[in-house]
Design a protein around this motif. Structure first.
Motif, PDB file in Angstrom:
ATOM      1  N   PHE A  84       0.829  -1.201   0.000  1.00 32.06           N
ATOM      2  CA  PHE A  84       0.000   0.000   0.000  1.00 32.06           C
ATOM      3  C   PHE A  84       0.868   1.258   0.000  1.00 32.06           C
ATOM      4  CE2 PHE A  84      -2.854  -3.114   1.910  1.00 32.06           C
ATOM      5  CZ  PHE A  84      -4.094  -2.768   1.405  1.00 32.06           C
ATOM      6  N   ARG A  88      -3.336   8.395   2.714  1.00 31.89           N
ATOM      7  CA  ARG A  88      -4.142   9.104   3.717  1.00 31.89           C
ATOM      8  C   ARG A  88      -3.268   9.505   4.906  1.00 31.89           C
ATOM      9  NH1 ARG A  88      -9.407   7.898   2.018  1.00 31.89           N
ATOM     10  NH2 ARG A  88     -10.224   8.867   3.888  1.00 31.89           N
ATOM     11  N   ILE A 373      -2.701   4.193  16.599  1.00 34.12           N
ATOM     12  CA  ILE A 373      -4.047   4.762  16.499  1.00 34.12           C
ATOM     13  C   ILE A 373      -4.098   5.824  15.403  1.00 34.12           C
ATOM     14  CG2 ILE A 373      -5.694   6.226  17.758  1.00 34.12           C
ATOM     15  CD1 ILE A 373      -5.338   4.299  20.096  1.00 34.12           C
ATOM     16  N   LYS A 377      -6.618   5.385  12.201  1.00 36.59           N
ATOM     17  CA  LYS A 377      -7.575   6.417  11.802  1.00 36.59           C
ATOM     18  C   LYS A 377      -7.312   6.895  10.376  1.00 36.59           C
ATOM     19  CE  LYS A 377      -9.120   8.086  16.252  1.00 36.59           C
ATOM     20  NZ  LYS A 377      -9.327   9.255  17.135  1.00 36.59           N
ATOM     21  N   GLY A 380      -7.112   2.800   8.258  1.00 33.42           N
ATOM     22  CA  GLY A 380      -8.141   1.797   8.545  1.00 33.42           C
ATOM     23  C   GLY A 380      -7.636   0.609   9.331  1.00 33.42           C
ATOM     24  N   ILE A 381      -6.433   0.133   9.011  1.00 42.13           N
ATOM     25  CA  ILE A 381      -5.948  -1.105   9.613  1.00 42.13           C
ATOM     26  C   ILE A 381      -5.488  -0.873  11.047  1.00 42.13           C
ATOM     27  CG2 ILE A 381      -4.195  -2.919   9.486  1.00 42.13           C
ATOM     28  CD1 ILE A 381      -4.149  -2.416   6.418  1.00 42.13           C
ATOM     29  N   HIS A 419      -6.258  -7.665  15.571  1.00 44.21           N
ATOM     30  CA  HIS A 419      -7.595  -8.105  15.999  1.00 44.21           C
ATOM     31  C   HIS A 419      -7.550  -9.024  17.213  1.00 44.21           C
ATOM     32  CE1 HIS A 419      -9.571  -7.142  11.837  1.00 44.21           C
ATOM     33  NE2 HIS A 419      -9.052  -6.101  12.425  1.00 44.21           N
ATOM     34  N   MET A 422      -6.830  -6.487  20.944  1.00 45.99           N
ATOM     35  CA  MET A 422      -7.639  -5.318  21.285  1.00 45.99           C
ATOM     36  C   MET A 422      -7.618  -5.042  22.791  1.00 45.99           C
ATOM     37  SD  MET A 422      -8.237  -4.266  18.321  1.00 45.99           S
ATOM     38  CE  MET A 422      -8.948  -2.759  18.949  1.00 45.99           C
ATOM     39  N   LEU A 429      -6.152   2.947  25.631  1.00 44.39           N
ATOM     40  CA  LEU A 429      -7.202   3.974  25.570  1.00 44.39           C
ATOM     41  C   LEU A 429      -7.670   4.368  26.965  1.00 44.39           C
ATOM     42  CD1 LEU A 429      -9.270   2.619  22.538  1.00 44.39           C
ATOM     43  CD2 LEU A 429      -7.910   4.707  22.574  1.00 44.39           C
TER      44      LEU A 429
ATOM     45  N   VAL B  74     -11.683   5.175  -0.643  1.00 43.95           N
ATOM     46  CA  VAL B  74     -11.619   4.403   0.603  1.00 43.95           C
ATOM     47  C   VAL B  74     -11.726   2.904   0.318  1.00 43.95           C
ATOM     48  CG1 VAL B  74     -12.680   3.976   2.851  1.00 43.95           C
ATOM     49  CG2 VAL B  74     -12.506   6.312   1.984  1.00 43.95           C
ATOM     50  N   LEU B  77      -8.667   0.790  -0.030  1.00 44.24           N
ATOM     51  CA  LEU B  77      -7.855   0.327   1.103  1.00 44.24           C
ATOM     52  C   LEU B  77      -7.942  -1.197   1.251  1.00 44.24           C
ATOM     53  CD1 LEU B  77      -8.597   3.127   3.730  1.00 44.24           C
ATOM     54  CD2 LEU B  77      -6.560   2.868   2.310  1.00 44.24           C
ATOM     55  N   PRO B 108     -10.331  -3.826   6.733  1.00 45.84           N
ATOM     56  CA  PRO B 108      -9.665  -3.531   8.003  1.00 45.84           C
ATOM     57  C   PRO B 108     -10.410  -4.039   9.232  1.00 45.84           C
ATOM     58  CG  PRO B 108      -9.527  -1.610   6.582  1.00 45.84           C
ATOM     59  CD  PRO B 108     -10.431  -2.600   5.884  1.00 45.84           C
ATOM     60  N   VAL B 109     -11.740  -4.129   9.165  1.00 43.75           N
ATOM     61  CA  VAL B 109     -12.476  -4.634  10.327  1.00 43.75           C
ATOM     62  C   VAL B 109     -12.858  -6.103  10.159  1.00 43.75           C
ATOM     63  CG1 VAL B 109     -13.311  -2.375  11.061  1.00 43.75           C
ATOM     64  CG2 VAL B 109     -14.660  -3.714   9.428  1.00 43.75           C
ATOM     65  N   GLY B 110     -12.431  -6.718   9.067  1.00 46.64           N
ATOM     66  CA  GLY B 110     -12.593  -8.170   8.924  1.00 46.64           C
ATOM     67  C   GLY B 110     -13.924  -8.641   8.395  1.00 46.64           C
ATOM     68  N   MET B 147     -15.168   3.076  11.695  1.00 44.79           N
ATOM     69  CA  MET B 147     -14.063   3.374  10.772  1.00 44.79           C
ATOM     70  C   MET B 147     -14.509   4.399   9.727  1.00 44.79           C
ATOM     71  SD  MET B 147     -11.865   0.792   8.316  1.00 44.79           S
ATOM     72  CE  MET B 147     -13.141   0.514   7.084  1.00 44.79           C
ATOM     73  N   ASN B 150     -15.021   7.935  11.075  1.00 44.10           N
ATOM     74  CA  ASN B 150     -13.701   8.537  11.297  1.00 44.10           C
ATOM     75  C   ASN B 150     -13.132   9.088   9.987  1.00 44.10           C
ATOM     76  OD1 ASN B 150     -10.763   8.696  12.232  1.00 44.10           O
ATOM     77  ND2 ASN B 150     -10.696   6.971  10.799  1.00 44.10           N
ATOM     78  N   PHE B 151     -13.264   8.326   8.890  1.00 43.29           N
ATOM     79  CA  PHE B 151     -12.718   8.782   7.604  1.00 43.29           C
ATOM     80  C   PHE B 151     -13.383  10.079   7.138  1.00 43.29           C
ATOM     81  CE2 PHE B 151     -11.446   4.240   6.232  1.00 43.29           C
ATOM     82  CZ  PHE B 151     -10.177   4.414   6.730  1.00 43.29           C
ATOM     83  N   ILE B 174     -12.333  -1.796  19.279  1.00 44.57           N
ATOM     84  CA  ILE B 174     -11.975  -1.361  17.924  1.00 44.57           C
ATOM     85  C   ILE B 174     -12.827  -0.154  17.527  1.00 44.57           C
ATOM     86  CG2 ILE B 174     -13.434  -2.878  16.498  1.00 44.57           C
ATOM     87  CD1 ILE B 174     -10.965  -3.413  14.759  1.00 44.57           C
ATOM     88  N   GLU B 176     -13.893   2.124  19.601  1.00 46.12           N
ATOM     89  CA  GLU B 176     -13.305   3.245  20.341  1.00 46.12           C
ATOM     90  C   GLU B 176     -11.962   3.667  19.741  1.00 46.12           C
ATOM     91  OE1 GLU B 176     -15.437   2.282  24.649  1.00 46.12           O
ATOM     92  OE2 GLU B 176     -13.336   1.728  24.331  1.00 46.12           O
ATOM     93  N   THR B 177     -11.236   2.702  19.205  1.00 42.20           N
ATOM     94  CA  THR B 177      -9.966   3.026  18.543  1.00 42.20           C
ATOM     95  C   THR B 177     -10.191   3.989  17.381  1.00 42.20           C
ATOM     96  OG1 THR B 177      -8.979   0.922  19.188  1.00 42.20           O
ATOM     97  CG2 THR B 177      -8.012   2.011  17.272  1.00 42.20           C
ATOM     98  N   TYR B 178     -11.295   3.792  16.658  1.00 41.27           N
ATOM     99  CA  TYR B 178     -11.621   4.701  15.552  1.00 41.27           C
ATOM    100  C   TYR B 178     -12.295   5.982  16.045  1.00 41.27           C
ATOM    101  CZ  TYR B 178     -10.774   0.766  12.344  1.00 41.27           C
ATOM    102  OH  TYR B 178     -10.227  -0.269  11.641  1.00 41.27           O
ATOM    103  N   GLY B 179     -12.559   6.073  17.352  1.00 32.77           N
ATOM    104  CA  GLY B 179     -13.083   7.322  17.902  1.00 32.77           C
ATOM    105  C   GLY B 179     -14.570   7.350  18.199  1.00 32.77           C
TER     106      GLY B 179
END
Lengths: 456, 456
Positions: A84, A88, A373, A377, A380-381, A419, A422, A429, B74, B77, B108-110, B147, B150-151, B174, B176-179
């Motif tokens: 990649f 971003r 983090i 953001k 994505g990964i 994954h 977490m 966090l 996006v 990705l 990214p989130v599977g 995710m 956040n983008f 996960i 919360e990781t993205y906010g």
């Protein structure tokens, strides 16, 4: 943003041979020593643990080692992996640098570890091995070898560090899903384990102890079981070079060449997998890419350890190699990058750092999760905590480029997804993580305990 | 085995438009009803929850809807996702069938969920939405929308079924990781939540309750918040068609065409994503692929529910649609495929099942996990329990082919990996799971409670 972000290769472009850095080492190889006699090991000694075909790769001077077709067939389940361009992230950092990452998290177990697990299972099967033993910390390596042994119909016993066995059951379950047997180490099954449990019945275990147990089981099996290691050794590192060989092709697709190649280092395998093919270009093709190994400050093997002969395991049963080491009794802090908590380092990587071909940097845990983090953001990964060490330095270097107005090309290895990790992100966090930097006296004290081994 | 196993497309082959089955439905559309008035909803009513651009897609008669460039950026990705020929599984089953699977677990989130989360966030941003609310069960949808928000810089509140919030914290982390902000539902934040907690302070929550809460928060926000749904609705299903559109290209690369297309169904989105582009070929191009929707016997919406008008949520606040339903008060057994435990089903999918264009099958939990483990051992990938329902039927059909000596081409959707679901695999391996098949009386009793809604 309307430019290419992902460089994919079809399976026809899967490499046909691994790259063996033995052929290009700028310094002579150091002998591997028998831990009992302190004399250079014989193939017969190593053969107690490893099949002869892998021992042959360990010491092979050949630059290219053909990847057997059955191994390539399994590789095709997830390889070639994507490269990649982190466009971003570049925007967020507002850097003129171009940032690329090779993503190994697309393998079925979510990390680079199957790249060597699969050939190790294959060569063991070829050699008639019916069962393997191994150790695992958080479980990345164990799950990869469990998948590989299942493919080649080999039984597998995994000695899993007890604290991880109890706190991170998911990786245990994936090993069992593939059919492996998993034991919380220390166990009552080995002399080493019984001795440690006699001293402390509640021992949480360590990677060094688990290695000792897995080695003991293989060494005392009367030849029915062999042992498999997921990093450090030359045959392991060379299997990983599919990463860098693919990345060379993919950087060419992107019409760029990296000024820097970055990877995290525990035993060295994912780092070498990406970096060694680029070092090959440095050594033989006039390139001058900076190659940067990143480790945690809590286990500063390359940056603060000594380059000397030491045992590979805690109990002193494994062969002795010349490497950067913090001493086999070094107990790293309980950071969340389980794969980077090994007291030693790959001998070839250590020699290359010692010789100045590879730079080493150590980064703190909090800054590492901050980078992870920021990366999640942007791209994505959610990265494995180990891989996040490489992200940290890639971001730092991109920010240096911003300051300097320097349009460098940065490539790093994103060796796995997070994954299964977490819980670590949760702790971060919630503000429960901290940094661990060893005071100089602690490192000196550890160094003072290193064995002084004279070549016989 | 020396033949192609993986069909990859580069990002230049990412579809440029989504396929909208509205254009080809063999039966007329049924109205969507206002839950208060029971009259057809107005765009103004829907606009309380959704932005006008998505409402436009919901009812659009256009066959092709252009994918906006920022969404495609996006998508790149992780898309195009790979299509695999399951050669190793074919060997294990000893079947003449060719088995293909489209793998959405590389996001990214599977899972496949970001395929719609990303455009929903984009269109909301375009419409000026500053915050979204949604519900999530085990967390696949919530993590995808977190995710995506956040983008596109949108705030997100997720109402997560309390029992999952407590038992499966990793998906919460996960998000919360993205906010995103995540609340265990039922909460004290909504009238619906307070009412349920007043009746049972220890309510474990349900997807229906969480939907009601997320809808209430948006509906009472005075226009500052919109609501987002991860399945069921037409705009959601059409966003998912990138899966099938890519698969059409990839099957052509493989020089085959599927006799059967199989997917699991909860609300219908991953199924429709793969299947609708193939139905388009059935409807307009003379193809006759069998299209099979697979649901769990514990939530047999398509196989045992009625095709009638019912509310989309538990509290009766969401619009009423004509669909296969078990009734909004149906509480499915606690199986481990959280994404398949919805009382209703997408209206278009329901109509197509009712019209005979799609077959529906229900499979049991134990047989599903058996298939998942057989698949993992053959192909490496540990599937999400939801996706394993599709694997079960794909294997069953391949075994029918073996009996019949029939060389059929089978394609199924592997909608996600199971790395967040290893607790379910653990329960299965330890013999703690069971099957749930509702007795006829239970289903009859549930059906008797369905509202009798006459069109106004």
């Amino acid at each position: 943003m309307n430019e290419q972000t992902k460089y994919v290769l079809d399976e026809a472009h899967l490499p046909e041979a691994w790259y063996n850095i033995n052929a290009d080492m700028p310094v002579p190889p150091q002998p591997v020593l028998n831990p009992q006699t302190l004399e250079p090991v014989t193939p017969e000694f190593l053969n107690v643990l490893f099949p002869m075909n892998l021992i042959g790769q360990e010491v092979s001077p050949d630059r290219w080692i053909e990847i057997p077709e059955p191994v390539r067939e399994v590789y095709k389940l997830w390889r070639p992996t994507p490269l990649f361009r982190a466009r971003r992230l570049e925007l967020v950092l507002d850097t003129p640098a171009h940032i690329y990452y090779k993503y190994e998290g697309v393998s079925p177990v979510g990390s680079h570890k199957p790249n060597t697990a699969v050939p190790q299972a294959f060569y063991n099967k070829e050699a008639g091995t019916q069962a393997l033993t191994t150790e695992t910390g958080a479980g990345q390596w164990g799950s990869a070898l469990a998948m590989a042994c299942n493919f080649f119909d080999i039984d597998l016993e995994v000695y899993m560090v007890k604290v991880s066995y109890q706190q991170k059951p998911y990786r245990r379950v994936i090993m069992e899903t593939y059919g492996a047997e998993v034991f919380p180490s220390p166990t009552e099954k080995t002399a080493v384990g019984r001795q440690i449990l006699a001293q402390d019945a509640n021992s949480p275990g360590s990677l060094g102890i688990a290695i000792s147990e897995a080695v003991e089981v293989a060494a005392t099996s009367g030849g029915t079981k062999k042992y498999s290691l997921g990093s450090v050794l030359n045959h392991v590192l060379l299997h990983q070079t599919v990463i860098g060989l693919e990345a060379l092709d993919q950087m060419e697709m992107a019409d760029e060449y990296p000024d820097m190649v970055i990877g995290c280092t525990g035993g060295g395998s994912n780092f070498a997998g990406l970096a060694y093919p680029f070092l090959h270009q440095n050594f033989t093709n006039g390139k001058s890419t900076r190659v940067i190994a990143v480790e945690p400050t809590s286990c500063p093997t390359l940056t603060r350890g000594h380059y000397t002969f030491d045992y590979g395991d805690t109990a002193g049963m494994a062969p002795i190699v010349k490497m950067h080491t913090l001493g086999r009794n070094f107990v790293p802090a309980g950071i969340h990058a389980g794969g980077l908590r090994y007291h030693g380092m790959s001998p070839s990587l250590s020699a290359l750092v010692h010789n100045g071909d590879i730079e080493a940097q150590a980064v703190n845990q909090l800054a590492t999760f901050e980078a992870a983090i920021q990366f999640a953001k942007a791209e994505g990964i959610v990265a494995a905590p180990e891989s996040a060490h490489a992200i940290r330095v890639a971001i730092d270097e991109a920010l240096h480029c911003k300051e300097a107005g320097d349009k460098k090309v940065i490539l790093f290895n994103l060796s796995g997804h997070g994954h299964f990790d977490m819980g670590a992100y949760n702790d971060f966090l919630q503000g429960k993580l901290q940094d661990y930097e060893y005071p100089a006296e602690a490192v000196e004290a550890a160094m003072a305990q290193l064995p002084e081994i004279e070549l016989a």
